[in-house]
Design an enzyme around this catalytic site. Structure first.
Site, short mmCIF file in Angstrom:
data_model
loop_
_atom_site.label_atom_id
_atom_site.label_comp_id
_atom_site.label_asym_id
_atom_site.label_seq_id
_atom_site.Cartn_x
_atom_site.Cartn_y
_atom_site.Cartn_z
N ARG A 95 0.88 -1.18 0.00
CA ARG A 95 0.00 0.00 0.00
C ARG A 95 0.91 1.22 0.00
O ARG A 95 1.68 1.40 0.95
CB ARG A 95 -0.93 -0.01 1.22
CG ARG A 95 -1.62 1.34 1.44
CD ARG A 95 -2.77 1.27 2.42
NE ARG A 95 -3.92 0.63 1.81
CZ ARG A 95 -5.17 0.74 2.27
NH1 ARG A 95 -5.42 1.45 3.35
NH2 ARG A 95 -6.16 0.13 1.66
N HIS A 122 -7.04 1.13 -6.60
CA HIS A 122 -7.35 0.27 -5.45
C HIS A 122 -8.07 -0.99 -5.96
O HIS A 122 -9.26 -1.20 -5.71
CB HIS A 122 -8.21 1.04 -4.46
CG HIS A 122 -8.26 0.42 -3.08
ND1 HIS A 122 -7.54 -0.70 -2.73
CD2 HIS A 122 -8.96 0.78 -1.97
CE1 HIS A 122 -7.79 -1.00 -1.47
NE2 HIS A 122 -8.64 -0.13 -0.99
N GLN A 125 -10.08 -3.50 -3.59
CA GLN A 125 -11.40 -3.01 -3.19
C GLN A 125 -12.40 -3.20 -4.32
O GLN A 125 -13.53 -3.63 -4.11
CB GLN A 125 -11.32 -1.54 -2.79
CG GLN A 125 -12.65 -0.95 -2.37
CD GLN A 125 -13.18 -1.54 -1.07
OE1 GLN A 125 -12.47 -1.57 -0.08
NE2 GLN A 125 -14.41 -2.02 -1.07
N ASP A 213 -16.88 7.66 -2.25
CA ASP A 213 -15.65 7.49 -1.47
C ASP A 213 -15.37 8.85 -0.82
O ASP A 213 -16.02 9.85 -1.14
CB ASP A 213 -14.51 7.06 -2.40
CG ASP A 213 -13.18 6.82 -1.68
OD1 ASP A 213 -13.17 6.66 -0.44
OD2 ASP A 213 -12.12 6.80 -2.36
N CYS A 253 -16.37 2.24 -0.12
CA CYS A 253 -15.24 1.36 0.20
C CYS A 253 -14.88 1.40 1.68
O CYS A 253 -14.29 0.47 2.20
CB CYS A 253 -14.03 1.75 -0.65
SG CYS A 253 -13.53 3.47 -0.47
N ARG A 281 -14.12 -8.13 1.23
CA ARG A 281 -12.70 -7.87 1.00
C ARG A 281 -11.88 -9.15 1.20
O ARG A 281 -10.95 -9.42 0.45
CB ARG A 281 -12.21 -6.75 1.92
CG ARG A 281 -12.70 -5.35 1.56
CD ARG A 281 -12.16 -4.90 0.21
NE ARG A 281 -10.73 -5.03 0.14
CZ ARG A 281 -9.86 -4.10 0.53
NH1 ARG A 281 -10.30 -2.95 0.98
NH2 ARG A 281 -8.56 -4.29 0.39
N1 NVA Z 1 -9.58 7.08 -1.81
C1 NVA Z 1 -9.30 6.60 -0.47
C2 NVA Z 1 -9.62 5.15 -0.37
C3 NVA Z 1 -9.43 4.58 1.01
C4 NVA Z 1 -9.70 3.11 1.09
C5 NVA Z 1 -7.85 6.87 -0.13
O1 NVA Z 1 -6.99 6.68 -0.98
O2 NVA Z 1 -7.57 7.30 1.00
N1 CP Z 2 -11.37 0.18 1.95
C1 CP Z 2 -10.12 0.08 2.45
O1 CP Z 2 -9.16 -0.12 1.74
O2 CP Z 2 -10.06 0.21 3.80
P1 CP Z 2 -8.70 0.34 4.65
O3 CP Z 2 -8.06 1.65 4.25
O4 CP Z 2 -9.16 0.33 6.07
O5 CP Z 2 -7.81 -0.80 4.31
#
Ligand code: NVA
Ligand code: CP
Length: 303
Positions: A95, A122, A125, A213, A253, A281
């Site tokens: 990540r 992502h 997700q 989101d 998400c 997930r």
């Molecule tokens: N768009 C958000 C998704 C979190 C799961 C982010 O990147 O923070």
């Molecule tokens: N939706 C998602 O990726 O959640 P987290 O950021 O908690 O992993």
């Protein structure tokens, strides 16, 4: 050597196969005796836990690593970290902020790399999202999905996944937060055309799925106040769900910034499917890994 950096790393047939494997509760133990390194530059609740459990269910050992601990491009290069982790683990998930980081890891060609969220994508997700929609509707061909808000990492991956499965994808968000031309070209290359709407009420009319989101993604915290002003009018509230119609379901998400992009009444309301979506997930991750470390390696068709 296959990787999952974005949904269009999969063909449509492979996407279907991953989703089929996601519902197989006794998948082949493709990680038996192996580790999977899970490297996080950003926080996570769902991704870390679902991946750890998916790895466990496939017979493997998940190892959570905070990126600050290994200092990617600080203590040593991303490439040297990748070479090191690949000598212990059968797969690496990451990540990251820069999407280029997962591309550099994949470029080493040592073990499959899974993008667990980058600033651009992502895909894990999105796999869970379309799995949830398949459970709701069956075949997604001809279904309609409206995404309300920021044209971000989540939207790109969702649009690819839903569109590749035959859904009609709509987007509504303020000017300046829509997908750039290059992204729309990439979607088009995967056969996905997104219809853009200026007004949220127009985008959601008669739709099957309303998705949103956060307005401020991880790493954009400095822009939060400006974004809050810019996204006013693109909140998913009870009135917008009413404009969508009685058959529409709501997905997010998570984490939700309740009161910003979505109201409590929608997250907790009858149209919401966010908890089955979150639960999926783990199943989607297990399906993806079963494919990536099994059939994708064996060259099998999965038939
Ligand atoms: N768009 C958000 C998704 C979190 C799961 C982010 O990147 O923070
Ligand atoms: N939706 C998602 O990726 O959640 P987290 O950021 O908690 O992993």
């Amino acid at each position: 050597m296959r990787h999952l950096l974005e949904i269009d790393d999969l063909t449509v047939d492979e996407l279907h196969r991953v989703l089929d494997l996601a519902t197989d509760l006794s998948p082949p133990r493709v990680l038996e005796g192996q580790g999977m390194a899970l490297v996080f530059e950003k926080p996570s609740a769902r991704t870390r836990n679902s991946m750890e459990m998916a790895v466990f269910q496939l017979g493997g050992h998940p190892m959570y690593i905070q990126a600050a601990e290994i200092g990617m491009d600080v203590r040593e290069s991303v490439e040297d970290v990748t070479r090191t982790l690949a000598s212990y683990h059968g797969c690496i998930g990451a990540r990251v902020f820069a999407h280029a980081t997962v591309e550099r890891m994949a470029g080493e060609g040592l073990v499959p790399i899974v993008n667990m969220l980058s600033d651009e994508a992502h895909p894990l997700q999105a796999l869970a999202d379309v799995l949830t929609l398949q459970q709701e509707f069956g075949d997604l061909a001809g279904r309609t999905v409206a995404y309300v808000g920021d044209g971000n990492n989540m939207f790109r991956s969702l649009a690819l996944a839903a569109g590749m499965l035959g859904a009609e994808v709509r987007f509504t968000g303020p000017p300046g937060y829509r997908l750039p031309e290059a992204d729309r070209d990439r979607l088009a290359a995967a056969g996905v055309v997104v219809a853009e709407f200026d007004r949220a009420t127009d985008a959601v009319a008669g739709i099957d799925v309303v998705y949103t989101d956060v307005w401020t993604s991880m790493g954009q915290e400095d822009e939060a106040a400006q974004r809050h002003r810019d996204f006013e009018g693109f909140r998913v509230d009870e009135a917008l769900m009413e404009a969508a119609g009685p058959k529409a379901v709501f997905l997010h998400c998570l984490p939700a910034h309740r009161g910003e992009e979505v109201t409590d009444g929608v997250v907790d309301g009858p149209a919401s499917r966010v908890w089955p979506q979150a639960a999926n997930r783990m199943h989607a991750a297990r399906g993806l890994l079963a494919w990536l470390l099994g059939e994708a390696v064996d060259g099998g068709s999965g038939a």
